[in-house]
Design a protein around this motif. Structure first.
Motif, mmCIF file in Angstrom:
data_model
loop_
_atom_site.group_PDB
_atom_site.id
_atom_site.type_symbol
_atom_site.label_atom_id
_atom_site.label_comp_id
_atom_site.label_asym_id
_atom_site.label_seq_id
_atom_site.Cartn_x
_atom_site.Cartn_y
_atom_site.Cartn_z
ATOM 1 N N LYS A 96 -23.548 -36.011 -19.545
ATOM 2 C CA LYS A 96 -23.449 -34.628 -18.534
ATOM 3 C C LYS A 96 -25.157 -34.790 -18.064
ATOM 4 O O LYS A 96 -26.083 -34.131 -18.867
ATOM 5 N N ASN A 117 -27.434 -32.050 -15.825
ATOM 6 C CA ASN A 117 -27.667 -30.178 -14.911
ATOM 7 C C ASN A 117 -28.600 -30.178 -14.600
ATOM 8 O O ASN A 117 -29.392 -29.866 -14.751
ATOM 9 N N TYR A 146 -24.685 -32.379 1.077
ATOM 10 C CA TYR A 146 -24.232 -33.473 -0.359
ATOM 11 C C TYR A 146 -24.485 -35.265 0.161
ATOM 12 O O TYR A 146 -24.079 -35.736 -0.626
ATOM 13 N N THR A 192 -22.146 -34.869 -13.226
ATOM 14 C CA THR A 192 -23.431 -35.149 -12.922
ATOM 15 C C THR A 192 -23.332 -33.022 -11.880
ATOM 16 O O THR A 192 -22.402 -33.618 -11.132
ATOM 17 N N LYS A 193 -24.823 -32.653 -11.963
ATOM 18 C CA LYS A 193 -24.374 -30.745 -10.789
ATOM 19 C C LYS A 193 -25.888 -31.340 -10.226
ATOM 20 O O LYS A 193 -27.048 -31.641 -11.399
ATOM 21 N N SER A 194 -26.274 -30.978 -9.429
ATOM 22 C CA SER A 194 -27.328 -30.986 -8.564
ATOM 23 C C SER A 194 -27.475 -29.598 -7.272
ATOM 24 O O SER A 194 -26.514 -29.201 -7.341
ATOM 25 N N ASN A 195 -28.620 -29.243 -7.762
ATOM 26 C CA ASN A 195 -28.320 -27.728 -6.941
ATOM 27 C C ASN A 195 -30.237 -28.261 -5.939
ATOM 28 O O ASN A 195 -30.185 -26.799 -4.957
ATOM 29 N N HIS A 248 -16.985 -36.873 -12.793
ATOM 30 C CA HIS A 248 -17.170 -35.802 -11.985
ATOM 31 C C HIS A 248 -19.067 -35.564 -10.952
ATOM 32 O O HIS A 248 -19.666 -35.339 -12.386
ATOM 33 N N LYS A 307 -20.842 -32.711 -8.721
ATOM 34 C CA LYS A 307 -21.093 -31.234 -8.170
ATOM 35 C C LYS A 307 -22.031 -30.841 -7.313
ATOM 36 O O LYS A 307 -23.182 -31.154 -7.963
ATOM 37 N N VAL A 308 -22.138 -30.723 -6.240
ATOM 38 C CA VAL A 308 -23.189 -30.594 -5.510
ATOM 39 C C VAL A 308 -23.557 -28.698 -4.789
ATOM 40 O O VAL A 308 -22.479 -28.754 -4.520
ATOM 41 N N LYS A 309 -24.672 -28.483 -4.636
ATOM 42 C CA LYS A 309 -24.913 -26.681 -4.174
ATOM 43 C C LYS A 309 -25.621 -27.034 -3.054
ATOM 44 O O LYS A 309 -25.925 -25.808 -1.934
#
Length: 213
Positions: A109, A111, A176, A139-142, A169, A171-173
């Motif tokens: 993961k 983050n 994208y 993965t998550k990107s802000n 999975h 996820k971006v905020k």
């Protein structure tokens, strides 16, 4: 930490005053460190049985002794789950190419990846290459998107294959477009992929998620 020979789990969450951590605990299975800034140095002197490592920080902090970063993931032969937050991703990606094999890692993961940074893209690839038995990637990107040409440059010339990867999975905020190239890269390299989910938000507006099975 050598005074606790039977220690199996250690969690340090937003406890200030910890600057250097030397782990010498042969029975340790879980280590979870969370805080506003990266610990100045972490050394695993004896942690061969560690199964789960979580290192999360909002930022890299100041006066970090970066020399320890290149050796952080060495000598962890049984590590199965690895979770890294923004600050640690920035510190570890400074060296980009990992000189370790994470053969036991099945869950990864990341983050707070910054897709604007080429070195963080290369760090992702290096982690994936090192984790030959990886089954799940999150993965998550802000951060705002990087230009598509830069993304393709980093992802386009790589011969690795993730034969065990089954679940992804992303996820971006923000915008994208940058994540779409990561998706293409994963789809092209993962022969065992079963589930891929992608969720994005732009300016507070949630976009419909996309799920491929």
């Amino acid at each position: 930490m050598s005074g606790c020979p039977f220690l199996r789990a250690l969690v340090i969450s937003y406890c200030y005053g910890f600057e250097h951590i030397d782990v010498s605990a042969p029975t340790l299975r879980l280590l979870n460190i969370e805080g506003d800034e990266v610990i100045k140095s972490i050394c695993f002197k004896q942690a061969q049985k560690l199964l789960f490592l979580k290192l999360h920080a909002d930022g890299p902090g100041d006066n970090i002794e970066r020399a320890w970063a290149s050796d952080l993931l060495k000598d962890l032969p049984k590590l199965e789950r690895l979770s890294l937050g923004t600050g640690y991703i920035k510190i570890l990606s400074a060296g980009i190419n990992l000189q370790v094999l994470l053969k036991a890692v099945k869950y990864l993961k990341l983050n707070g990846v910054n897709f604007n940074e080429a070195r963080e893209l290369l760090f992702i690839i290096s982690l994936l290459e090192s984790s030959s038995n990886l089954e799940k990637l999150v993965t998550k990107s802000n951060n705002k998107a990087a230009g598509p040409q830069m993304i393709m440059k980093e992802f386009g010339f790589n011969d690795c294959c993730f034969s065990q990867l089954q679940i992804v999975h992303i996820k971006v905020k923000t915008d994208y477009k940058h994540a779409l190239n990561l998706i293409r890269f994963v789809l092209a390299k993962s022969s065992s992929l079963k589930i891929l989910t992608f969720k994005g938000w732009v300016l507070g507006r949630k976009h419909p998620s996309c799920k491929v099975i």
